[in-house]
Design a protein around this motif. Structure first.
Motif, PDB file in Angstrom:
ATOM      1  N   PRO A  88      42.707  54.844 -14.939  1.00 56.68           N
ATOM      2  CA  PRO A  88      43.016  55.469 -16.231  1.00 56.68           C
ATOM      3  C   PRO A  88      42.862  56.992 -16.214  1.00 56.68           C
ATOM      4  CG  PRO A  88      41.690  53.494 -16.555  1.00 56.68           C
ATOM      5  CD  PRO A  88      41.729  53.741 -15.077  1.00 56.68           C
ATOM      6  N   THR A  89      41.787  57.490 -15.604  1.00 55.27           N
ATOM      7  CA  THR A  89      41.537  58.945 -15.623  1.00 55.27           C
ATOM      8  C   THR A  89      41.061  59.398 -14.250  1.00 55.27           C
ATOM      9  OG1 THR A  89      39.187  58.887 -16.181  1.00 55.27           O
ATOM     10  CG2 THR A  89      40.742  58.747 -18.027  1.00 55.27           C
ATOM     11  N   VAL A  90      40.902  60.699 -14.103  1.00 60.40           N
ATOM     12  CA  VAL A  90      40.537  61.277 -12.807  1.00 60.40           C
ATOM     13  C   VAL A  90      39.182  60.765 -12.330  1.00 60.40           C
ATOM     14  CG1 VAL A  90      39.468  63.384 -13.756  1.00 60.40           C
ATOM     15  CG2 VAL A  90      40.562  63.463 -11.525  1.00 60.40           C
ATOM     16  N   SER A  91      38.252  60.499 -13.246  1.00 64.84           N
ATOM     17  CA  SER A  91      36.920  60.076 -12.802  1.00 64.84           C
ATOM     18  C   SER A  91      36.878  58.597 -12.430  1.00 64.84           C
ATOM     19  CB  SER A  91      35.857  60.400 -13.861  1.00 64.84           C
ATOM     20  OG  SER A  91      36.218  59.887 -15.100  1.00 64.84           O
TER      21      SER A  91
ATOM     22  N   ASP B 265      39.739  59.288  -1.818  1.00 59.60           N
ATOM     23  CA  ASP B 265      40.901  59.356  -0.911  1.00 59.60           C
ATOM     24  C   ASP B 265      42.200  59.478  -1.697  1.00 59.60           C
ATOM     25  OD1 ASP B 265      40.388  56.585  -1.675  1.00 59.60           O
ATOM     26  OD2 ASP B 265      41.963  56.039  -0.263  1.00 59.60           O
ATOM     27  N   VAL B 266      42.253  58.831  -2.847  1.00 62.26           N
ATOM     28  CA  VAL B 266      43.463  58.933  -3.679  1.00 62.26           C
ATOM     29  C   VAL B 266      43.550  60.332  -4.300  1.00 62.26           C
ATOM     30  CG1 VAL B 266      44.591  58.049  -5.763  1.00 62.26           C
ATOM     31  CG2 VAL B 266      43.570  56.463  -4.118  1.00 62.26           C
ATOM     32  N   LEU B 267      42.415  60.830  -4.786  1.00 63.71           N
ATOM     33  CA  LEU B 267      42.419  62.180  -5.375  1.00 63.71           C
ATOM     34  C   LEU B 267      42.844  63.217  -4.340  1.00 63.71           C
ATOM     35  CD1 LEU B 267      39.101  62.030  -7.443  1.00 63.71           C
ATOM     36  CD2 LEU B 267      41.444  61.789  -8.298  1.00 63.71           C
ATOM     37  N   ALA B 268      42.323  63.064  -3.129  1.00 63.19           N
ATOM     38  CA  ALA B 268      42.673  64.028  -2.073  1.00 63.19           C
ATOM     39  C   ALA B 268      44.163  63.969  -1.768  1.00 63.19           C
ATOM     40  CB  ALA B 268      41.849  63.740  -0.823  1.00 63.19           C
ATOM     41  N   ARG B 269      44.696  62.766  -1.656  1.00 65.94           N
ATOM     42  CA  ARG B 269      46.125  62.624  -1.358  1.00 65.94           C
ATOM     43  C   ARG B 269      46.974  63.197  -2.494  1.00 65.94           C
ATOM     44  NH1 ARG B 269      48.910  59.042   1.828  1.00 65.94           N
ATOM     45  NH2 ARG B 269      47.108  59.299   3.185  1.00 65.94           N
ATOM     46  N   MET B 270      46.544  62.941  -3.726  1.00 70.91           N
ATOM     47  CA  MET B 270      47.319  63.465  -4.859  1.00 70.91           C
ATOM     48  C   MET B 270      47.371  64.988  -4.816  1.00 70.91           C
ATOM     49  SD  MET B 270      46.238  60.874  -7.954  1.00 70.91           S
ATOM     50  CE  MET B 270      47.573  61.257  -9.098  1.00 70.91           C
TER      51      MET B 270
ATOM     52  N   PRO C 107      43.090  59.891 -24.375  1.00 67.24           N
ATOM     53  CA  PRO C 107      43.953  60.297 -25.491  1.00 67.24           C
ATOM     54  C   PRO C 107      43.515  61.598 -26.169  1.00 67.24           C
ATOM     55  CG  PRO C 107      43.573  57.936 -25.572  1.00 67.24           C
ATOM     56  CD  PRO C 107      42.684  58.463 -24.474  1.00 67.24           C
ATOM     57  N   ALA C 108      42.215  61.873 -26.196  1.00 66.02           N
ATOM     58  CA  ALA C 108      41.746  63.105 -26.858  1.00 66.02           C
ATOM     59  C   ALA C 108      42.344  64.358 -26.229  1.00 66.02           C
ATOM     60  CB  ALA C 108      40.226  63.183 -26.813  1.00 66.02           C
ATOM     61  N   SER C 109      42.710  64.246 -24.954  1.00 65.17           N
ATOM     62  CA  SER C 109      43.280  65.403 -24.243  1.00 65.17           C
ATOM     63  C   SER C 109      44.796  65.451 -24.359  1.00 65.17           C
ATOM     64  CB  SER C 109      42.904  65.322 -22.766  1.00 65.17           C
ATOM     65  OG  SER C 109      43.664  64.272 -22.157  1.00 65.17           O
ATOM     66  N   GLY C 110      45.370  64.415 -24.973  1.00 67.47           N
ATOM     67  CA  GLY C 110      46.828  64.334 -25.055  1.00 67.47           C
ATOM     68  C   GLY C 110      47.440  63.360 -24.069  1.00 67.47           C
ATOM     69  N   GLN C 111      46.594  62.619 -23.322  1.00 70.38           N
ATOM     70  CA  GLN C 111      47.147  61.651 -22.357  1.00 70.38           C
ATOM     71  C   GLN C 111      47.851  60.518 -23.090  1.00 70.38           C
ATOM     72  OE1 GLN C 111      44.256  59.565 -19.924  1.00 70.38           O
ATOM     73  NE2 GLN C 111      45.777  59.114 -18.345  1.00 70.38           N
ATOM     74  N   GLU C 112      49.105  60.303 -22.729  1.00 71.23           N
ATOM     75  CA  GLU C 112      49.895  59.232 -23.348  1.00 71.23           C
ATOM     76  C   GLU C 112      49.953  57.991 -22.465  1.00 71.23           C
ATOM     77  OE1 GLU C 112      53.698  60.994 -24.064  1.00 71.23           O
ATOM     78  OE2 GLU C 112      52.928  62.317 -25.632  1.00 71.23           O
ATOM     79  N   VAL C 113      49.988  58.189 -21.167  1.00 73.26           N
ATOM     80  CA  VAL C 113      50.097  57.068 -20.234  1.00 73.26           C
ATOM     81  C   VAL C 113      48.761  56.927 -19.497  1.00 73.26           C
ATOM     82  CG1 VAL C 113      51.361  56.101 -18.288  1.00 73.26           C
ATOM     83  CG2 VAL C 113      52.567  57.566 -19.935  1.00 73.26           C
ATOM     84  N   PRO C 114      48.026  55.812 -19.722  1.00 72.24           N
ATOM     85  CA  PRO C 114      46.692  55.665 -19.143  1.00 72.24           C
ATOM     86  C   PRO C 114      46.732  55.223 -17.679  1.00 72.24           C
ATOM     87  CG  PRO C 114      47.187  53.759 -20.491  1.00 72.24           C
ATOM     88  CD  PRO C 114      48.376  54.673 -20.602  1.00 72.24           C
ATOM     89  N   HIS C 115      47.370  56.028 -16.886  1.00 71.07           N
ATOM     90  CA  HIS C 115      47.580  55.761 -15.452  1.00 71.07           C
ATOM     91  C   HIS C 115      47.615  57.149 -14.807  1.00 71.07           C
ATOM     92  CE1 HIS C 115      50.299  53.558 -12.286  1.00 71.07           C
ATOM     93  NE2 HIS C 115      49.671  54.593 -11.735  1.00 71.07           N
ATOM     94  N   LEU C 116      46.635  57.422 -13.948  1.00 70.58           N
ATOM     95  CA  LEU C 116      46.417  58.786 -13.446  1.00 70.58           C
ATOM     96  C   LEU C 116      47.689  59.437 -12.907  1.00 70.58           C
ATOM     97  CD1 LEU C 116      44.406  61.045 -12.760  1.00 70.58           C
ATOM     98  CD2 LEU C 116      44.019  59.879 -10.566  1.00 70.58           C
ATOM     99  N   HIS C 117      47.955  60.634 -13.402  1.00 70.20           N
ATOM    100  CA  HIS C 117      49.112  61.403 -12.931  1.00 70.20           C
ATOM    101  C   HIS C 117      48.833  62.880 -13.118  1.00 70.20           C
ATOM    102  CE1 HIS C 117      49.647  60.518 -17.206  1.00 70.20           C
ATOM    103  NE2 HIS C 117      50.323  61.643 -17.301  1.00 70.20           N
TER     104      HIS C 117
END
Ligand code: AMP
Length: 133
Positions: A47-50, A55-60, A88-98
């Motif tokens: 859902p979020t960066v945390s 390994d996924v964060l590094a690749r992204m 959502p408080a930050s404006g995230q619409e899609v709860p899938h990290l991007h």
């Protein structure tokens, strides 16, 4: 219910894909804030960066750097904004990290940053203590 990015990942809805590997893919945003606005998306749903493993964060971020370079070369962008909305408080619409990568040009007039706020007396030190990792 699957996220829209899972449906894109699985080929159930179309997208304009500029990159794919085993952990990450990147597509053009369908509602671009500037032409070429790209989303770098994890293949697994976090859902979020945390929530995501390192390994996924590094690749992204590796892919973000490639996209930034490509925007400078191919679009002659002068810079980029790299943005993650978390919850959502930050404006995230899609709860899938991007990660949004938005090409920027001198004088394009786009502004993403909120206006400056101010700390009260001693407040910055309180935030410093609360946020130390
Ligand atoms: P966020 O507010 O950070 O969750 O951003 C979600 C982004 O996904 C928005 O910029 C949308 O325009 C984009 N988006 C939603 N659906 C699609 C889609 N089918 N293809 C490409 N981008 C999409």
């Amino acid at each position: 219910m699957p996220t829209v990015f899972e449906l894109i990942r699985d080929g159930q809805i179309p997208s304009r894909k500029i990159y794919e590997d085993e952990k990450v893919f990147a597509i053009l945003d369908v509602n671009p804030r500037a032409k070429g606005h790209t989303l770098v998306i994890s293949k697994e749903v976090y859902p979020t960066v945390s929530d995501a493993p390192n390994d996924v964060l590094a690749r992204m971020m590796e892919v973000v750097a490639k996209v930034d370079k490509k925007m400078r070369e191919s679009l002659k962008a002068d810079g980029t904004n790299v943005i993650i909305n978390n919850s959502p408080a930050s404006g995230q619409e899609v709860p899938h990290l991007h990660i949004h990568v938005i090409p920027r040009f001198e004088g394009d007039g786009i502004s993403f940053f909120p206006p400056v706020t101010e700390y009260k007396e001693n407040e910055a030190d309180e935030y410093l203590e609360k946020l130390k990792i």
